[in-house]
Design a protein around this motif. Structure first.
Motif, short mmCIF file in Angstrom:
data_model
loop_
_atom_site.label_atom_id
_atom_site.label_comp_id
_atom_site.label_asym_id
_atom_site.label_seq_id
_atom_site.Cartn_x
_atom_site.Cartn_y
_atom_site.Cartn_z
N SER A 1 -15.76 5.59 -0.28
CA SER A 1 -16.22 6.36 0.88
C SER A 1 -15.09 6.92 1.74
O SER A 1 -15.32 7.81 2.56
N GLY A 2 -13.89 6.37 1.63
CA GLY A 2 -12.77 6.83 2.46
C GLY A 2 -12.85 6.33 3.89
O GLY A 2 -12.11 6.79 4.76
N GLN A 3 -13.77 5.39 4.14
CA GLN A 3 -13.96 4.96 5.54
C GLN A 3 -13.07 3.78 5.94
O GLN A 3 -12.97 3.47 7.12
N SER B 1 -8.57 6.24 9.00
CA SER B 1 -9.35 6.05 7.78
C SER B 1 -8.73 6.95 6.69
O SER B 1 -7.99 7.90 7.02
N TYR B 2 -9.05 6.68 5.44
CA TYR B 2 -8.51 7.53 4.37
C TYR B 2 -9.04 8.95 4.50
O TYR B 2 -8.33 9.92 4.17
N ASN B 3 -10.28 9.10 5.02
CA ASN B 3 -10.78 10.46 5.29
C ASN B 3 -9.90 11.16 6.31
O ASN B 3 -9.57 12.34 6.16
N GLU B 4 -9.51 10.42 7.36
CA GLU B 4 -8.66 11.04 8.40
C GLU B 4 -7.27 11.38 7.85
O GLU B 4 -6.68 12.40 8.21
N GLU C 1 -7.67 14.53 6.00
CA GLU C 1 -7.85 15.67 6.94
C GLU C 1 -6.51 16.06 7.58
O GLU C 1 -6.23 17.25 7.76
N ILE D 1 -12.58 17.33 0.55
CA ILE D 1 -12.38 15.93 0.12
C ILE D 1 -13.46 15.54 -0.88
O ILE D 1 -14.66 15.74 -0.62
N HIS E 1 -15.11 12.44 -2.89
CA HIS E 1 -15.19 10.98 -2.96
C HIS E 1 -15.60 10.55 -4.35
O HIS E 1 -16.68 10.96 -4.82
#
Ligand SMILES: NC(=O)c1ccc[n+]([C@@H]2O[C@H](COP(=O)([O-])OP(=O)(O)OC[C@H]3O[C@@H](n4cnc5c(N)ncnc54)[C@H](OP(=O)(O)O)[C@@H]3O)[C@@H](O)[C@H]2O)c1
Length: 283
Positions: free
Chosen positions: A170-172, A207-210, A213, A225, A227
């Motif tokens: 999820s990258g969270q 987070s990995y999402n951040e 980004e 992105i 997942h």
């Protein structure tokens, strides 16, 4: 002035540690497999000792007249045939035995935060087996446990440049990656600190999402992105195992870490966005 031997001196962290030691006015011997590793470096070591850690006959005199040892010796992207047990465990153990015989004042090394998450993988298992040897050595020591280095975060920038970033899961989950220069200061300060273990990370918990980004924003690109579901990741990584065990282990390690929060006490220092903006200009 301390007289310090740096093992792993040609790597990402080791180079920063050599520079920091020289900046603070210490005398430095650096182990290198190559003779020309430090040309054009304003903070070059005082002496480059050419040797191969897996060949003890090349290491005679390595410990002469030094009082302190720092080791970031280990395998990351090396393409030789050596494995984690040859280098991270046995290589460091060879240095430790020489350091014990020379009765040095202190041994500082780098390892990972939350080793229990990936102890079953050689990349962590071999290093932590060496940690046990260091603890039992009778020498003064500090293990600096760091989160992900900025050097590894550059993989996200490279993916962003190619148009998409793949994330495991999820990258969270979050971590606070650290700059090599900031980490080097902690490693050098550790020679004068009492703690046997120090945990450290960078100033930003992301987070990995951040992180992905940030990589896109440093390149002025729209985030894209992707997942990868955990079952796809596991199946793809398992396919690697019979062909390249070292790469399998490294990717499995990163995939494992991204499924957990890896957050350590922060140092004030460089922000990841600054490193991405600098690197993005030349990518
Ligand atoms: N990357 C992370 O996010 C992270 C986080 C926490 C802890 N760590 C730990 O920190 C360690 C250092 O990381 P890094 O990014 O600085 O790694 P790196 O850039 O790959 O540096 C590794 C160093 O070890 C040396 N080395 C490897 N095999 C050798 C051999 N057979 N004989 C002599 N020297 C040898 C390398 O020499 P050459 O230049 O000749 O290859 C290099 O100087 C890693 O091994 C890892 O366990 C990493």
């Amino acid at each position: 002035m301390k007289r310090v031997l740096v093992i792993g001196a040609t790597g990402y962290l080791g180079r920063h540690v050599v520079s920091e030691l020289k900046r603070q006015g210490h005398w430095v011997r650096a182990l290198s497999r190559h003779t020309d590793s430090f040309s054009n470096n304003p903070f070059a070591p005082d002496e480059v000792f050419t040797g191969e850690i897996t060949q003890p006959e090349t290491l005679h005199g390595l410990m002469d007249d030094v009082d302190y040892v720092f080791s970031s010796l280990g395998i990351t992207r090396q393409r030789d045939k050596l494995g984690f047990w040859d280098v991270d465990y046995q290589g460091n153990k060879t240095v430790l035995e020489m350091a014990m015989a020379a009765r040095i004042k202190k041994f500082v090394m780098i390892s990972v935060v939350r080793p229990e998450l990936a102890q079953h993988l050689d990349i962590v298992g071999a290093r932590e087996a060496f940690v046990d040897k260091l603890r039992a050595s009778g020498l003064e020591y500090t293990i600096v446990r760091a989160t992900g280095f900025f050097s590894d975060m550059m993989e996200f920038l490279t993916m962003a440049k190619s148009g998409r970033v793949f994330l495991f899961g999820s990258g969270q989950h979050r971590m606070n990656p650290i700059d090599g220069g900031d980490l080097a200061r902690v490693c050098v300060d550790a020679f004068d600190r009492q703690e046997n273990e120090i945990e450290v990370g960078g100033p930003d918990v992301l987070s990995y999402n951040e992180i992905a980004e940030l990589a896109f924003s440093a390149l002025n690109l729209k985030p894209n992105i992707i997942h990868l579901p955990n079952w796809v990741t596991s199946a793809a990584i398992a396919l690697l195992y019979p062909f390249n065990r070292k790469t399998y282990t490294i990717i499995k390690f990163f995939a494992t870490l991204t499924q957990h929060d890896i957050v350590a006490p922060p140092v004030q220092g460089k922000h990841l966005i600054e490193a991405y903006q600098t690197a993005g200009r030349t990518l």
